[in-house]
Design an enzyme around this catalytic site. Structure first.
Site, PDB file in Angstrom:
ATOM      1  N   ALA A 161       0.826  -1.210   0.000  1.00  0.00           N
ATOM      2  CA  ALA A 161       0.000   0.000   0.000  1.00  0.00           C
ATOM      3  C   ALA A 161       0.861   1.262   0.000  1.00  0.00           C
ATOM      4  O   ALA A 161       0.608   2.210  -0.746  1.00  0.00           O
ATOM      5  CB  ALA A 161      -0.934  -0.005   1.199  1.00  0.00           C
ATOM      6  N   TYR A 162       1.881   1.260   0.847  1.00  0.00           N
ATOM      7  CA  TYR A 162       2.765   2.429   0.933  1.00  0.00           C
ATOM      8  C   TYR A 162       3.542   2.628  -0.366  1.00  0.00           C
ATOM      9  O   TYR A 162       3.596   3.747  -0.906  1.00  0.00           O
ATOM     10  CB  TYR A 162       3.718   2.247   2.111  1.00  0.00           C
ATOM     11  CG  TYR A 162       4.706   3.377   2.287  1.00  0.00           C
ATOM     12  CD1 TYR A 162       4.283   4.638   2.686  1.00  0.00           C
ATOM     13  CD2 TYR A 162       6.066   3.179   2.069  1.00  0.00           C
ATOM     14  CE1 TYR A 162       5.187   5.674   2.866  1.00  0.00           C
ATOM     15  CE2 TYR A 162       6.978   4.212   2.247  1.00  0.00           C
ATOM     16  CZ  TYR A 162       6.537   5.451   2.642  1.00  0.00           C
ATOM     17  OH  TYR A 162       7.423   6.474   2.804  1.00  0.00           O
TER      18      TYR A 162
END
Length: 244
Positions: free
Chosen positions: A152-153
């Protein structure tokens, strides 16, 4: 290039890399606007450190994903210092977890700050930065490492890189550079949170320097891009001690 009359806005400048960047740009002679999301005390410490060293600075609270607040941030900068020459997009959040199990609420929070926030700030920067200026966005080296739990990051920072490279081309003819800086692991509260000493040591040894980066290592590159590096444009600079 002399920075004596130049002005920088640094988002997320109350702590970590953002604070180091604000202090370094002030040391270079720039007037600095310290943006923060909620920690007024830490932002005040950044401003105080700059002023005690003889620099000019003030703090402005703004959620980087809020277009009205960001517009007010830029308006306050122009009112106080007369213009904007460098914008450092340092505000960001990180949540880790396996993609299959990742909270969509956390995913949305990451993208609100890291993607929408960078877009909103870059939009105002494109409208305000003067000729000879620079826009510097913060990405991450972990995108190239493809480490588990970082999906996600890393995805949010991939979007930051795409925006940076495209904006550099959209500002053709205005003598404004746009680049992304992609740090490796840096010894900040942001990075250390939730990691045990063995994990930190293992990550530190991923690069041939066998140490974590320090906020000043990243601030040094930001300073270069904000000042003399006029022929570096539309690039992603990996600052990670050779990790890749």
């Amino acid at each position: 290039m002399s920075n004596k009359t130049r002005v920088a806005i640094v988002t997320g400048a109350s702590r970590g890399i953002g604070k180091a960047a604000a202090l370094r740009l002030a040391r270079d002679g720039m007037s600095v606007v310290v943006n923060y999301a909620g920690n007024a005390t830490e932002a005040g410490k950044t401003v105080a450190a700059i002023q005690e060293a003889g620099g000019r600075a003030f703090a402005v609270q703004a959620d980087v994903a809020d277009e009205t607040a960001v517009a007010a941030l830029f308006d306050a900068t122009v009112r106080e210092f007369g213009g904007v020459d460098a914008v450092v997009n340092s505000a960001g959040i990180m949540r880790l977890g396996l993609l299959a199990e990742f909270s969509l609420s956390d995913f949305d929070q990451i993208h609100r700050t890291n993607v929408r926030g960078t877009f909103v700030v870059a939009q105002q920067a494109a409208r305000h930065v003067r000729s000879g200026g620079a826009i510097i966005n913060l990405s991450t080296s972990v995108e190239r490492q493809a480490l588990p739990t970082y999906a996600a990051y890393a995805a949010s920072k991939g979007a930051v890189e795409a925006m940076s490279l495209i904006l550099a081309r959209e500002l053709r003819g205005r003598d404004i550079t746009v680049n992304a800086v992609a740090p490796g692991p840096v010894e900040t509260e942001f990075f250390l949170s939730g990691k045990d000493p063995a994990t930190v040591e293992r990550i530190a040894k991923l690069n041939p320097m066998e140490r974590l980066g320090q906020p000043n290592d990243i601030a040094e590159v930001i300073s270069f891009l904000a000042g003399p590096a006029r022929w570096i444009n539309g690039q992603v600079l990996y600052v990670n001690g050779g990790m890749n």
